[in-house]
Structure formats: structure tokens, C-alpha cells
Design a protein around this motif. Structure first.
Motif, PDB file in Angstrom:
ATOM      1  N   HIS A  80     -27.909 125.257-106.919  1.00 46.50           N
ATOM      2  CA  HIS A  80     -26.615 124.595-106.726  1.00 46.50           C
ATOM      3  C   HIS A  80     -25.555 125.658-106.509  1.00 46.50           C
ATOM      4  O   HIS A  80     -25.633 126.726-107.105  1.00 46.50           O
ATOM      5  N   VAL A  81     -24.572 125.318-105.709  1.00 44.40           N
ATOM      6  CA  VAL A  81     -23.408 126.203-105.621  1.00 44.40           C
ATOM      7  C   VAL A  81     -22.338 125.584-106.497  1.00 44.40           C
ATOM      8  O   VAL A  81     -21.972 124.423-106.310  1.00 44.40           O
ATOM      9  N   ARG A  82     -21.870 126.334-107.478  1.00 46.78           N
ATOM     10  CA  ARG A  82     -20.883 125.786-108.415  1.00 46.78           C
ATOM     11  C   ARG A  82     -19.508 126.408-108.240  1.00 46.78           C
ATOM     12  O   ARG A  82     -18.507 125.781-108.487  1.00 46.78           O
ATOM     13  N   GLU A  83     -19.507 127.701-107.866  1.00 46.42           N
ATOM     14  CA  GLU A  83     -18.229 128.429-107.860  1.00 46.42           C
ATOM     15  C   GLU A  83     -18.013 129.084-106.512  1.00 46.42           C
ATOM     16  O   GLU A  83     -18.962 129.534-105.869  1.00 46.42           O
ATOM     17  N   ILE A  84     -16.757 129.175-106.153  1.00 43.25           N
ATOM     18  CA  ILE A  84     -16.422 129.921-104.947  1.00 43.25           C
ATOM     19  C   ILE A  84     -15.214 130.788-105.250  1.00 43.25           C
ATOM     20  O   ILE A  84     -14.316 130.378-105.982  1.00 43.25           O
ATOM     21  N   TYR A  85     -15.242 132.003-104.730  1.00 39.84           N
ATOM     22  CA  TYR A  85     -14.120 132.901-104.983  1.00 39.84           C
ATOM     23  C   TYR A  85     -13.629 133.493-103.672  1.00 39.84           C
ATOM     24  O   TYR A  85     -14.423 133.895-102.814  1.00 39.84           O
ATOM     25  N   ASN A  86     -12.318 133.533-103.541  1.00 38.94           N
ATOM     26  CA  ASN A  86     -11.688 134.203-102.419  1.00 38.94           C
ATOM     27  C   ASN A  86     -10.399 134.780-102.977  1.00 38.94           C
ATOM     28  O   ASN A  86      -9.689 134.081-103.709  1.00 38.94           O
ATOM     29  N   PRO A  87     -10.091 136.058-102.673  1.00 41.84           N
ATOM     30  CA  PRO A  87      -8.846 136.618-103.201  1.00 41.84           C
ATOM     31  C   PRO A  87      -7.638 135.763-102.793  1.00 41.84           C
ATOM     32  O   PRO A  87      -6.643 135.717-103.514  1.00 41.84           O
ATOM     33  N   HIS A  88      -7.747 135.079-101.645  1.00 43.38           N
ATOM     34  CA  HIS A  88      -6.698 134.106-101.289  1.00 43.38           C
ATOM     35  C   HIS A  88      -7.116 132.792-101.951  1.00 43.38           C
ATOM     36  O   HIS A  88      -7.850 131.997-101.360  1.00 43.38           O
ATOM     37  N   LEU A  89      -6.657 132.623-103.159  1.00 42.59           N
ATOM     38  CA  LEU A  89      -7.106 131.486-103.969  1.00 42.59           C
ATOM     39  C   LEU A  89      -6.978 130.149-103.259  1.00 42.59           C
ATOM     40  O   LEU A  89      -7.843 129.276-103.355  1.00 42.59           O
ATOM     41  N   GLU A  90      -5.875 130.038-102.522  1.00 47.56           N
ATOM     42  CA  GLU A  90      -5.598 128.773-101.830  1.00 47.56           C
ATOM     43  C   GLU A  90      -6.734 128.397-100.884  1.00 47.56           C
ATOM     44  O   GLU A  90      -7.129 127.236-100.776  1.00 47.56           O
ATOM     45  N   SER A  91      -7.247 129.407-100.212  1.00 47.49           N
ATOM     46  CA  SER A  91      -8.304 129.174 -99.234  1.00 47.49           C
ATOM     47  C   SER A  91      -9.571 128.669 -99.946  1.00 47.49           C
ATOM     48  O   SER A  91     -10.227 127.721 -99.479  1.00 47.49           O
ATOM     49  N   ALA A  92      -9.897 129.261-101.078  1.00 43.74           N
ATOM     50  CA  ALA A  92     -11.066 128.801-101.848  1.00 43.74           C
ATOM     51  C   ALA A  92     -10.837 127.388-102.359  1.00 43.74           C
ATOM     52  O   ALA A  92     -11.739 126.549-102.318  1.00 43.74           O
ATOM     53  N   ARG A  93      -9.636 127.132-102.816  1.00 48.30           N
ATOM     54  CA  ARG A  93      -9.329 125.789-103.350  1.00 48.30           C
ATOM     55  C   ARG A  93      -9.467 124.740-102.261  1.00 48.30           C
ATOM     56  O   ARG A  93     -10.035 123.677-102.469  1.00 48.30           O
ATOM     57  N   ARG A  94      -8.946 125.067-101.077  1.00 43.25           N
ATOM     58  CA  ARG A  94      -9.021 124.098 -99.964  1.00 43.25           C
ATOM     59  C   ARG A  94     -10.475 123.764 -99.656  1.00 43.25           C
ATOM     60  O   ARG A  94     -10.842 122.613 -99.478  1.00 43.25           O
ATOM     61  N   LEU A  95     -11.305 124.803 -99.617  1.00 44.78           N
ATOM     62  CA  LEU A  95     -12.710 124.564 -99.304  1.00 44.78           C
ATOM     63  C   LEU A  95     -13.385 123.749-100.410  1.00 44.78           C
ATOM     64  O   LEU A  95     -14.129 122.800-100.142  1.00 44.78           O
ATOM     65  N   ALA A  96     -13.088 124.101-101.655  1.00 42.94           N
ATOM     66  CA  ALA A  96     -13.729 123.422-102.795  1.00 42.94           C
ATOM     67  C   ALA A  96     -13.385 121.933-102.824  1.00 42.94           C
ATOM     68  O   ALA A  96     -14.201 121.117-103.278  1.00 42.94           O
ATOM     69  N   GLU A  97     -12.213 121.592-102.317  1.00 44.35           N
ATOM     70  CA  GLU A  97     -11.796 120.175-102.332  1.00 44.35           C
ATOM     71  C   GLU A  97     -12.807 119.257-101.649  1.00 44.35           C
ATOM     72  O   GLU A  97     -12.994 118.121-102.037  1.00 44.35           O
ATOM     73  N   GLY A  98     -13.485 119.788-100.627  1.00 47.07           N
ATOM     74  CA  GLY A  98     -14.430 118.962 -99.869  1.00 47.07           C
ATOM     75  C   GLY A  98     -15.769 118.783-100.568  1.00 47.07           C
ATOM     76  O   GLY A  98     -16.633 118.060-100.060  1.00 47.07           O
ATOM     77  N   TYR A  99     -15.994 119.477-101.690  1.00 46.30           N
ATOM     78  CA  TYR A  99     -17.303 119.439-102.342  1.00 46.30           C
ATOM     79  C   TYR A  99     -17.125 119.139-103.831  1.00 46.30           C
ATOM     80  O   TYR A  99     -16.585 119.984-104.564  1.00 46.30           O
ATOM     81  N   PRO A 100     -17.564 117.967-104.288  1.00 46.46           N
ATOM     82  CA  PRO A 100     -17.264 117.547-105.657  1.00 46.46           C
ATOM     83  C   PRO A 100     -17.766 118.498-106.750  1.00 46.46           C
ATOM     84  O   PRO A 100     -17.132 118.624-107.788  1.00 46.46           O
ATOM     85  N   ASP A 101     -18.896 119.202-106.506  1.00 46.80           N
ATOM     86  CA  ASP A 101     -19.434 120.062-107.578  1.00 46.80           C
ATOM     87  C   ASP A 101     -18.891 121.484-107.530  1.00 46.80           C
ATOM     88  O   ASP A 101     -19.286 122.340-108.323  1.00 46.80           O
ATOM     89  N   LEU A 102     -18.038 121.755-106.567  1.00 44.62           N
ATOM     90  CA  LEU A 102     -17.604 123.128-106.336  1.00 44.62           C
ATOM     91  C   LEU A 102     -16.223 123.394-106.930  1.00 44.62           C
ATOM     92  O   LEU A 102     -15.309 122.580-106.777  1.00 44.62           O
ATOM     93  N   GLN A 103     -16.109 124.543-107.608  1.00 46.63           N
ATOM     94  CA  GLN A 103     -14.810 124.913-108.178  1.00 46.63           C
ATOM     95  C   GLN A 103     -14.372 126.256-107.635  1.00 46.63           C
ATOM     96  O   GLN A 103     -15.220 127.133-107.431  1.00 46.63           O
TER      97      GLN A 103
END
Ligand code: CTP
Length: 451
Positions: free
Chosen positions: A157-180
Motif C-alpha cells: 500500500h502507498v500510505r504517505e507522500i512527501y514533497n518539499p512543496h507541501l501543497e503539491s503533495a496535499r493536492r495529489l493526496a486528495e485524490g486518494y483516500p488512503d494517502l496522506q
């Protein structure tokens, strides 16, 4: 004499298999079992196998209820076998209920209840029942990775995503319910078993090092590093800590490419004398790889692919390496030819951004040549040609989806402890690639100096 036939993968032979075979045999006087080949198993979407075909067949053969074992390796074979062996009954577990009703035209079809609570999948993932991936970056490849990982199964499973541009990671995570979106890289590491690093090239080494130091397994996009010493350091760190470190050159792990290499190894085209390949793209001039003077350019972007068949076939020793590049006004190479020879074989790999050529791979030998159709890096169709233009042997090997599933499956396989070889991309090949990147960057600097 009543003949019963059944099929299965029979990986990590277990009591559910034995129960099924016992009940199948009781339905007649003779039981034939078709064991599915590795390739056909993969073609049907199951990418993870713990046992080799030999072991799977031997386990079935040793089962006291089985009279004959056959290999199943293609679609439509069940219809052929039922007629060939004059089977009266086709048996399968009821997880397949209804799926084989079409066989009723030839014989009786029986679905037997499965033994509850056991399966090859659960045994395969027992060492590591759930594997959490953390992803670094939220760039173009990440969406593909998220699609592909769903095809691997095995508790990943992919659970976490990190990008120094936090906003970009947050935007991507929004599309995936299990992703933070993780707030920091240490937070992502803390919450993951392994990381997939898909950030800009020049950051791979530092992210990979931090992950390995934190005791995490690493799947890193190519290039793993741009200096030989860095790649050596990363592999040494992984080895010291018994961690998996894999460079994600996706072609290396895809089944068609492995088949191609096996054919080369078998001497089908005699002694290999030359390897030629190209990977070129017409990309938007505004993209990072067309603008980043330090780390962009066709070589850094694409040479991990073109170096792969060259290193696989020529090896990593005694290489003579030479480059020719055409630079744009910013000093970025739009087109590069890399010539590598080892005294016995020659090669040329072409990489282009904003220059388009045919993306094929040609391997020339003393008895013929292999031509892998474009796009060769998604190896699927290839043909062996000989002197007589009519003498052509063609091959097709499936390449599913975006192909990332194969490298992910290999990582899971190794993590579960089933995988023992590093044939697909060895440490030495990966380190050699980093060294060639280092040489290339020095060459390009020299070229800039001359302008
Ligand atoms: N089977 C069964 N009871 C189980 C597991 C398997 O009766 N607990 C049956 C399947 O239905 C099939 C045969 O055994 O008829 C061979 O199964 P296989 O193809 O090896 O499947 P699984 O063990 O279910 O493997 P996986 O978990 O990889 O799907």
C-alpha cells in the motif's frame, strides 16, 4: 475409466491444494493436474510467485491423489486438454464459480468449495503481511506508480507522500483516500517500510541515503546517483543493513526484456558484435529536463534506458566509453550518442529531447540479428532475422500497463524473502551506470567550456 482434470498455480503447496486434489480424485479413477507456467501465471495478472515451476510441479506430482502432471502455458489449453486426455470431469475451486461453464460443452464441470483460511497469497505474504510505501515527490510518474501498485497485490500500500512543496503533495493526496501528505521526510520515513524516490534526479542520492540510514528499503528512480562513489556508498549502506536497494530502470524488470536477454545468452544469433538503440522524445521546451542546465538534458533523462541493454550484453568490465553531444544555447544536450565498446563488441545508444528518431533496439550477431520494435524499452515484440530475409522468428511477450508493476513486484518478492537472484539489474550494473553518468557530465562540462 473416468478421467478428472484440474488446473492451478500450486505455489507454496498447502493443505487447501491437497484437499482439493483429494476430492477431485474421488470424482473419478484418474486425476490429471495442469500446473500453470510462470509466464502464463504472470500473463493472467498474478505477479508474485514464491516457488519455481519445478518445485510447484514436483509438489503436485508428490501428492498421492495425482496420477499425471502437465504444464499449462496458454489461453485455450483447457479446451484442448479436455479433448486430448478425454477428460470426463473438469474440477476447480469455487473461487472460480461460473468462470469455466463454457467447458460444459466438452465435459462435466464441478466447482468444489475452497478450504477456508488458507491460500498461497497469504503464505507468500506471511513474512511481511503489509508493506507501506512512502513516495517522495508528486511529479508525473507518481500517478502511474499509484495505478501500477494496485496490480501487484501482496499487501503493498502507498500510505504517505512527501514533497518539499507541501501543497503539491496535499493536492495529489486528495485524490486518494488512503494517502496522506507527510509534513517532512523524516515523518514519511517513520511511517513507511520502504520508499519510492521519484524526485528530481539530483536529489535521489541524498533521499536514498537518508532512507537507508533510517533502516528503510529503497526503490529509487533512475539515475540512482550521478557519481560512481555515491552509488557504491548507497549499495554498501544497504548491504550493511540488509536492506533492499533497487534502481527503477523499469525495462530491466519487464518480462519481455528478460526473455530477450535469455535468447541472446543462448547464442541464437551467434556471438554478439553490436548493440544499437535509441530513446528520443519530443518534449515541451519549458519542462525541467529541457531547462535545467546542471541536471537536465537528453543523457541524464534517458540514458539509463539506453545503457541498460549495452551493459547487460557487453558487461561492466574494460569498457571504452565515448560521447558526442549536440548542445542547445543553454548548454543542454538535446542529442547525445554514447559509444561503448569492450574490445569484442561495439555499441551506440542515442538519446534525444526535442529530436525524434526510431526507438528500436538492434542486436547484431555472427548468425543474425534481433530487432526489438519501438518502443523497445517496453519490450514486447521482437524478431530474429538471419541472412535469408524470409527466415524470421517472431516473439511477443506481454507488457502490462505502464510496466512499473514488474519492478514493484520484484521488490515485494525480495522483501518477502522469496527472491534470491539480482539478475534483473545487478548492483555492479547500477554502479557502472552512475560512473558513466559522472563521465558524461564531465564530458559535457568540457564541451561547454569549448563554446
Ligand atoms: N484451493 C482450495 N482451497 C484453498 C486454496 C486453493 O480449494 N484454500 C484450490 C483453488 O480453488 C484451485 C486450486 O486449489 O482450484 C489451486 O489453487 P491455486 O491456483 O494455487 O490458488 P490459491 O492457493 O488460491 O493461490 P492464490 O492465493 O495465489 O490465489
Amino acid at each position: 475409466m473416468k478421467t478428472v482434470i484440474t488446473y492451478g498455480v500450486f505455489d507454496l503447496f498447502h493443505e487447501g491444494h491437497e484437499n482439493l486434489l483429494k476430492r477431485a480424485r474421488a470424482l473419478g479413477d484418474r486425476l490429471i493436474v495442469g500446473v500453470t507456467s510462470n509466464e502464463f501465471t504472470r500473463q493472467r495478472g498474478k505477479l508474485l510467485l514464491a516457488d519455481s515451476l519445478d518445485i510447484r510441479m514436483a509438489n503436485v506430482r508428490n501428492c498421492p491423489y495425482v496420477d499425471e502432471v502437465i504444464l499449462e502455458d496458454h489461453y485455450g489449453q483447457k479446451v484442448e486438454d479436455i479433448q486430448k486426455y478425454r477428460a470426463d470431469v473438469f474440477v476447480i475451486g469455487d473461487d472460480w464459480k461460473g468462470k469455466f461453464d463454457y467447458l460444459k460443452k466438452w465435459c462435466e464441470v464441478v466447482y468444489l468449495p475452497r478450504t477456508p483460511g488458507i491460500s498461497s497469497s497469504s503464505l507468500r505474504t506471511a513474512p511481511y503481511p503489509s508493506i507501506s510505501f512512502g513516495i517522495v515527490s508528486s511529479g508525473r510518474i507518481v500517478r502511474r506508480f499509484l495505478q501500477e501498485i494496485d496490480h501487484v497485490h501482496g499487501g503493498v500500500h502507498v500510505r504517505e507522500i512527501y514533497n518539499p512543496h507541501l501543497e503539491s503533495a496535499r493536492r495529489l493526496a486528495e485524490g486518494y483516500p488512503d494517502l496522506q501528505a507527510a509534513e517532512s521526510y523524516p515523518e514519511l520515513l517513520e511511517k513507511s517500510d520502504c520508499v519510492y524516490i521519484a524526485s528530481p534526479h539530483e536529489t535521489h542520492y541524498a533521499y536514498a541515503k537518508e532512507a537507508l540510514l533510517a533502516g528503510k528499503h529503497v526503490l529509487c528512480e533512475k539515475p540512482l546517483a550521478m557519481r560512481r562513489s555515491e552509488a557504491e556508498e548507497l549499495y554498501a549502506l544497504a548491504e550493511e543493513r540488509s536492506l533492499i536497494l533497487m534502481e527503477a530502470v523499469k525495462t530491466a524488470y519487464c518480462p519481455g526484456f528478460s526473455r530477450l536477454l535469455s535468447i541472446v545468452e543462448s547464442g541464437f544469433i551467434g556471438e554478439v558484435k553490436d548493440v544499437e538503440c535509441a530513446f528520443t522524445k519530443l518534449t515541451d521546451p519549458q519542462l525541467r529536463e529541457r531547462r535545467d542546465r546542471d541536471h537536465g538534458g537528453s543523457f541524464t533523462e534517458l540514458a539509463s534506458y539506453t545503457l541498460l541493454p549495452v551493459l547487460k550484453i557487453l558487461g561492466t568490465k574494460d569498457l571504452d566509453i565515448r560521447f558526442e553531444s549536440l548542445l542547445d544555447e543553454n548548454g543542454i544536450d538535446l542529442y547525445t550518442k554514447t559509444y561503448i565498446s569492450n574490445g569484442r563488441m561495439l555499441s551506440c545508444g542515442k538519446t534525444g529531447l526535442g529530436v525524434k528518431s526510431e526507438g528500436e533496439l538492434l542486436i547484431a550477431g555472427t548468425e543474425g540479428y534481433i530487432r526489438v520494435s519501438s518502443p523497445w524499452w517496453k519490450t514486447s515484440e521482437f524478431a530474429i532475422h538471419r541472412e535469408d530475409p524470409q527466415d524470421i522468428t517472431s516473439f511477443h511477450v506481454d507488457y502490462a500497463g505502464e510496466g512499473l508493476r514488474y519492478e514493484i513486484a520484484e521488490l515485494v518478492d525480495r522483501l518477502q524473502g522469496w527472491h534470491t537472484s539480482d539478475y534483473h539489474l545487478t548492483r555492479e550494473e547500477s554502479i557502472t551506470m552512475a560512473g558513466i553518468f559522472e563521465q558524461y557530465l564531465a564530458y559535457r562540462e568540457g564541451l561547454r567550456g569549448n563554446e
